[in-house]
Design an enzyme around this catalytic site. Sequence first.
Site, short mmCIF file in Angstrom:
data_model
loop_
_atom_site.label_atom_id
_atom_site.label_comp_id
_atom_site.label_asym_id
_atom_site.label_seq_id
_atom_site.Cartn_x
_atom_site.Cartn_y
_atom_site.Cartn_z
N TRP A 1 -6.52 7.47 -0.74
CA TRP A 1 -7.35 8.54 -1.33
C TRP A 1 -7.07 9.44 -1.29
CZ3 TRP A 1 -10.48 8.65 -5.96
CH2 TRP A 1 -11.36 9.20 -6.22
N ARG B 1 7.82 3.65 1.81
CA ARG B 1 9.48 3.08 2.37
C ARG B 1 9.47 1.91 1.84
NH1 ARG B 1 9.91 5.62 8.09
NH2 ARG B 1 8.87 7.74 7.49
N GLU C 1 0.95 -0.96 -0.08
CA GLU C 1 0.07 0.35 -0.02
C GLU C 1 0.89 1.43 -0.32
OE1 GLU C 1 -3.49 -0.27 1.70
OE2 GLU C 1 -3.91 2.49 3.14
N ILE D 1 22.34 3.16 -28.83
CA ILE D 1 21.18 3.28 -27.73
C ILE D 1 20.26 1.78 -28.03
CG2 ILE D 1 21.25 5.07 -28.38
CD1 ILE D 1 18.97 5.24 -30.05
#
Lengths: 649, 649
Positions: free
Chosen positions: B132, B325, B100, B482
């Site tokens: 939210w 974190r 979460e 690349i």
Amino acid sequence: MSHPRDRVCPHGHCYWSLGRGFQETGSLCFSVPPSISCRNLAMVNEARGSGSSEGSSSGSEGSKESSRCPTPVLDAERHERLREKMHRRIESGDKWFSLEFFPPRTAQGAVNLISRFDRMGAGGPLFVDVTWHPAGDPGSDKETSSMIIANTAVDYCGLETVLHMTCCHQTRDEITSHLHKAKRLGLKNIMALRGGYPKGHPEATSFEEDLQHLKEKVSAGADFIITQLFFRADTFLNFVRACAAIGITCPILPGIFPIQGYHSLRQLVKLSKLEVPQEIKDVIEPIKDNDAAIRNYGIELAVAMCQELLTSGLVHGLHFYTLNREVATVEVLKRVGLWNEDPRRPLPWAVSAHPKRRVEDVRPIFWASRPKSYIYRTQAWDEFPNGRWGNSSSPAFGELKDYYLFCLKSKSPREELLKMWGGELTSEESVFQVFTSYLSGEPNQSGYRVTCLPWNDEPLAAETSLMKEELQKVNQRGILTINSQPNINGKPSTDPIVGWGPSGGYVFQKAYLEFFTSSETVAALLQVLKKYELRVNYHIVNVKGENITNAPDLQPNAVTWGIFPGREIIQPTVVDPVSFMFWKDEAFALWIEQWGKLYEEESPSRMIIQYIHDNYHLVNLVDNEFPLDNCLWQVLEDTFELLSRPAPP
Amino acid sequence: MSHPRDRVCPHGHCYWSLGRGFQETGSLCFSVPPSISCRNLAMVNEARGSGSSEGSSSGSEGSKESSRCPTPVLDAERHERLREKMHRRIESGDKWFSLEFFPPRTAQGAVNLISRFDRMGAGGPLFVDVTWHPAGDPGSDKETSSMIIANTAVDYCGLETVLHMTCCHQTRDEITSHLHKAKRLGLKNIMALRGGYPKGHPEATSFEEDLQHLKEKVSAGADFIITQLFFRADTFLNFVRACAAIGITCPILPGIFPIQGYHSLRQLVKLSKLEVPQEIKDVIEPIKDNDAAIRNYGIELAVAMCQELLTSGLVHGLHFYTLNREVATVEVLKRVGLWNEDPRRPLPWAVSAHPKRRVEDVRPIFWASRPKSYIYRTQAWDEFPNGRWGNSSSPAFGELKDYYLFCLKSKSPREELLKMWGGELTSEESVFQVFTSYLSGEPNQSGYRVTCLPWNDEPLAAETSLMKEELQKVNQRGILTINSQPNINGKPSTDPIVGWGPSGGYVFQKAYLEFFTSSETVAALLQVLKKYELRVNYHIVNVKGENITNAPDLQPNAVTWGIFPGREIIQPTVVDPVSFMFWKDEAFALWIEQWGKLYEEESPSRMIIQYIHDNYHLVNLVDNEFPLDNCLWQVLEDTFELLSRPAPP
């Protein structure tokens, strides 16, 4: 057989726009012939609208195309219109030939003609054309009509096909309706008749006036011209020069008529009002009852003329009036070097040339030996699988109600089939023996070679021969194989046996085996398959549809694929669990329809076939480890071993 | 931060059917939380209608599906809804975890969070959820809104994502509008808040009444429950047993909160009104200023609790409150054995989890290192290539106007980039040196490692390392690579470096090389390529779009493909000539936007980058002979050899 002049176009040519369905893709040019054998005039590619694909036009065949719709171009020719193919050949200097046929009179004649299409199609014609036969109800749905024969050539035989069409005795509405029907049947090329006589039309006021008519017709949209037959190369070359002089620039194909017999020549000359040169008459008259001699002379004559035409620099392709015969035309083509002995396969299976199947490049492996049945059963589809088969939870396979449909019918008559498959069957083992004989190529007990089976109307494929010995061994023991392929781990796409697709690529296969076998064998097989759970995918089904499989989520398994320079991957063949349930109906029914029904009802032979139909299982096996040795033979070996063990007490 | 009780649902839960857009796929259950950190209640999978695929519902994302539409199932999880994935994991006993996050406060915070999604996503969470945040304008288009962060997680990071949604301070219309927007953004899972406290909600009259409310909500359609955090395993286990006793049968996920610091714990406790057990307080209070010590204690505590939960037999997955974190959560996951060290790649590129991209399995190779840019530029597509790229004559690539779009932005700030790419450039060679350092991993002249380039925001892929030496050699000489891949001729799909897709398969590749280089080198290269005409496909283009190619008919070239047991072929990567023209705009612009603009206008460094942008060519090369040794190094060797020859007099 001369006809009154047409009611539509009194000036020998006409030009108009058709209604909505055609308007957007161009206009059509028609000309009326004085007789059915009169020479064609102009060829119009119906779908002429630049930019707009045929698929996007109105009508039932329109396929929804978004900007993200995949359109592979594995085989460029499959996606080009005939006139584009022709121009590409002209540019590359690659000479072509084309073949003209007339519709047959009888149903058996139609079966024979279709199988001639297959054989002569193998030589690589740029196109075939089918004449319009007013006396044969040419626009009808009869199996002998021009329309249906041309449809069969394009759809089932995969040949680029031109349908002749004449306007005589037809109203504009009738012609429009024929054109709509032709379009629906995949016939995008119309040969609009009449004209094209290289010496001028017999009814023309003058050669010059005839040429002017021709020029008007070309200006009205014709893509190329095919001439009436002629007897001297100069006749054609002068005609081409005269055309060029008045500005006719489209390709002009010489119509080549190899003389094949005295009577056919006489009849043709009568119809076409052509003069046979004296030097030819002088040779033919004395040998008029010797067909072989006349044919050989005709071949010599045609070869010499073709060579003269090809070296002139004015001829890019030759059009042959075959009279529905093979020998003379094929011989001439071989001698002038146009017959393709080893045609490259664009895909491992026989493609259809129906425009709506243009993008089709994936099929279930089950119909590998019955491609016409597959085409028939999927003819109602609006879209064809392209790039991926997908999880089609309900592919709408049409029912194969009529096993005697002319285009699917066995080429062999009942007596021949009885000789091959046995006038009297005594046991299941006598059925095993038929399968074994088919594989070995050795005569059966009655001394006849088995050249077909209900599931294979052709002799063994070269690829199958790679596994002939193993196949014979298992068939003898009641594994009745009807489809198989070896595994291939990257062979060049030009490999003569397993190669397909453009050159410079690599083809791959997973080993596949499909067979009928008894429930005893199935029980042992299932035991054995436990050991191969992660390696072998299987589907086992009986006639009632009782089904055992380890396929994950009913997903299809790609079993043939190819990698080519500068192209996307092509995976033309899959083992699809859902389609398999439709195929099994067909595969089981063939026991009865093609084999059982050869015998009297209640006869022992009939009952043996019925027993197999009712009790055997249809099994397919895929070995997913294509880089390793095929393990399927070991699976069967293990199964036989298990069966031979004494039953537990 | 406590909010007034909601205006919609005074009983703490509510249930209604939404309008047409949702009606057909089910109904949604909402619950209103007392505060933003209150615990979630119930999770509803929006698309609940059985049988009807989400794609067929109304709205802009509806894709046209016919019965013949291919639907591959390479990766079953990609096609399942979250609740199905969950049930499959429960059935197989395969424990999961979920993560979460809360929306960031700043744009730079958003960039960091996205890159955390990528890193933590690699450990294999079953899903992530985004809270939210009423104070953060959660339904808006701001880069920091809950809605946009969740959309980025699902669409750009390929994570199964759950969006929290609360009803407080919102009308029914507002909520409906949020739900429609969420659907459009690919968010099919809504975490409807409030409730779920395993000891009973602080505002509930009784534990029993709280459980009854929960049961009503589950009956109203919730798929699973996540609990509020708790401090003892027994708290959760008793809750699960109590739920079972009153007939709540859906999965219940324990919310795990590894204590990461004194202040975050205090704040959370305040918001959630939870009591911290005395034994924990006793440990923490004395070390409250030692963050590392508290974190280590928190990890120990969480690991012990997780192990107790997992061995209880009542827990199938763990939900982590990460507080955005990484260290603590990843450490706990590693120690309980749920962190996936080597996640299997379903495809060679990072897939999106947006439902409308579910079938996508082909992409041009050009965006291999910029998958988010590819997703961004193709977000308006209604259909995604599946099985085949196709001849898309005009793929509608959206413009990449904003090179600083948060989800595409480089993770490194300007100062860092200048250290890596050079504070001052003196010549084209100093640019060559940057590319070489990136490849070698050695520090540059200023002592800094080059860990990214404008075209590669990540360090070298393991696969590229296979060719590191050759790449360094050519970059030193001005072939500025690349993108590249080695050729592979059938390695197991489980190969740790080049493998992808289900196990038991084989993967293949054609060697690919893409680079910028000077026009002098291009001239020599074109000379050399004549020798390789049939083997090497090339596209060479400058910034103006002047283009040289030998690709047949602008067809795509499949350069990565895989063969799997019981499945169709997958070809996830193609070199598509048409897309290449869009990619070159992006690839050239990156010189200026990401590199040149680091320097003052008119500065020598800026002018060197501008010179390269204006004069170099972008080249791609494919060696079609995947079974042979890669010839591309020889092509470049030959080119250097040709360049080193003295110019003809």
